[in-house]
Design an enzyme around this catalytic site. Structure first.
Site, PDB file in Angstrom:
ATOM      1  N   SER A 147       0.836  -1.198   0.000  1.00  0.00           N
ATOM      2  CA  SER A 147       0.000   0.000   0.000  1.00  0.00           C
ATOM      3  C   SER A 147       0.877   1.256   0.000  1.00  0.00           C
ATOM      4  CB  SER A 147      -0.963  -0.054   1.189  1.00  0.00           C
ATOM      5  OG  SER A 147      -2.060   0.805   1.010  1.00  0.00           O
ATOM      6  N   HIS A 170      -7.324  -6.263   0.438  1.00  0.00           N
ATOM      7  CA  HIS A 170      -6.183  -5.351   0.433  1.00  0.00           C
ATOM      8  C   HIS A 170      -5.085  -5.802   1.394  1.00  0.00           C
ATOM      9  CE1 HIS A 170      -3.948  -1.694  -0.130  1.00  0.00           C
ATOM     10  NE2 HIS A 170      -4.115  -1.311   1.125  1.00  0.00           N
ATOM     11  N   GLU A 174      -2.103  13.932  12.930  1.00  0.00           N
ATOM     12  CA  GLU A 174      -2.171  15.299  12.417  1.00  0.00           C
ATOM     13  C   GLU A 174      -1.380  15.429  11.124  1.00  0.00           C
ATOM     14  OE1 GLU A 174      -1.414  14.550  15.551  1.00  0.00           O
ATOM     15  OE2 GLU A 174      -3.184  15.289  16.644  1.00  0.00           O
TER      16      GLU A 174
END
Length: 269
Positions: A84, A249, A184
């Protein structure tokens, strides 16, 4: 960036690079099997696992982190295995440093941009949702992982996805919960994480060669589609694409034995 890592086995160097929200721990089962034939290095990418946090999270950062890691470990060339986001990391690295790659294995990701408005994929929407949920949950309100799981379940229906995310929970010194993820930074750089490789720089016959390349697709995943094969071979002209049956996945979690056999066969045979 000095990345956290683990090393297993002896033999040719093989580096495993995890995906978004993941860590090296997700790949330990695979690494133990591969360590019978390789010296396996598992890394935590920046802003993940036990590696340092940073304000920036681009593929330029991630590939430079990988280069620094290889230099620090005195690894001249390695088999690179990325899943990924980690698959994008090793692709970007291989384009810039082909001389450092002995084989390239990319698990269930294509080189394409997953966030184009004209092709707004379910994957991107899913990631935006997950990041939003993680950002907005107030961990100080909970006393146990069970309570946090129940809260996540209100917005994330998949138990498998929730358990994957909960592996990123940690206890702070005051016993409160925190995230290992720098959520964040991941939120800020999500468009770049979804970004792809610019194929316009690879005119016909100018792709990356010199080492074997294998893309491994989960049969039940839509991250690599049939129409992605042209882009893959524009960048990596001799790339092979194979599919692991009964896998989505998270190929390494759903079909670990088949994945290990595929890797060993491709690299060693």
């Amino acid at each position: 960036m000095k990345l956290n890592y683990k090393k297993l086995g002896e033999g040719p160097a093989l580096i495993i690079v995890h995906g978004l929200y993941g860590s090296l721990d997700n790949w330990l089962t695979i690494a133990k099997e591969l360590s019978q034939n390789f010296e396996v290095f598992l890394i935590d990418q920046r802003n993940h696992g036990n590696s340092p946090h940073a304000d920036s999270h681009t593929y330029s950062d991630l590939k430079d982190d990988l280069l620094e890691f290889m230099d620090d470990q005195q690894i001249d060339k390695a088999v690179l295995l990325g899943h990924s986001m980690g698959g994008k990391t090793v692709m970007f690295f291989a384009i810039d440093h082909p001389e450092r790659v002995s084989s390239l294995l990319v698990v269930d990701i294509a080189p394409k941009n997953y966030s184009k408005i004209s092709d707004y994929t379910p994957q991107t929407i899913n990631h935006e949702h997950l990041v939003s949920v993680i950002l907005n949950i107030d961990l100080s309100q909970f006393n146990s992982r069970t309570e946090i799981n129940l809260e996540l379940a209100k917005q994330i229906k998949s138990e498998k996805v929730r358990q994957f995310l909960l592996k990123n929970l940690k206890r702070n010194e005051d016993k409160s919960f925190g995230w290992k993820l720098n959520i964040e930074a991941i939120s800020k750089y999500l468009p770049q994480i979804m970004d792809g490789i610019d194929e316009s720089t690879f005119t016909k016959g100018k792709g990356i060669t010199g080492f074997p390349v294998l893309f491994i697709k989960g049969e039940e995943s839509n991250y690599i589609c049939d129409n992605d094969h042209k882009l893959i071979r524009t960048i990596f002209p001799y790339a092979e694409v194979t599919s692991i049956p009964r896998a989505g996945h998270w190929v390494h979690a759903e079909q670990p034995d088949l994945l290990v056999k595929t890797i060993n066969y491709f690299v060693l045979e």
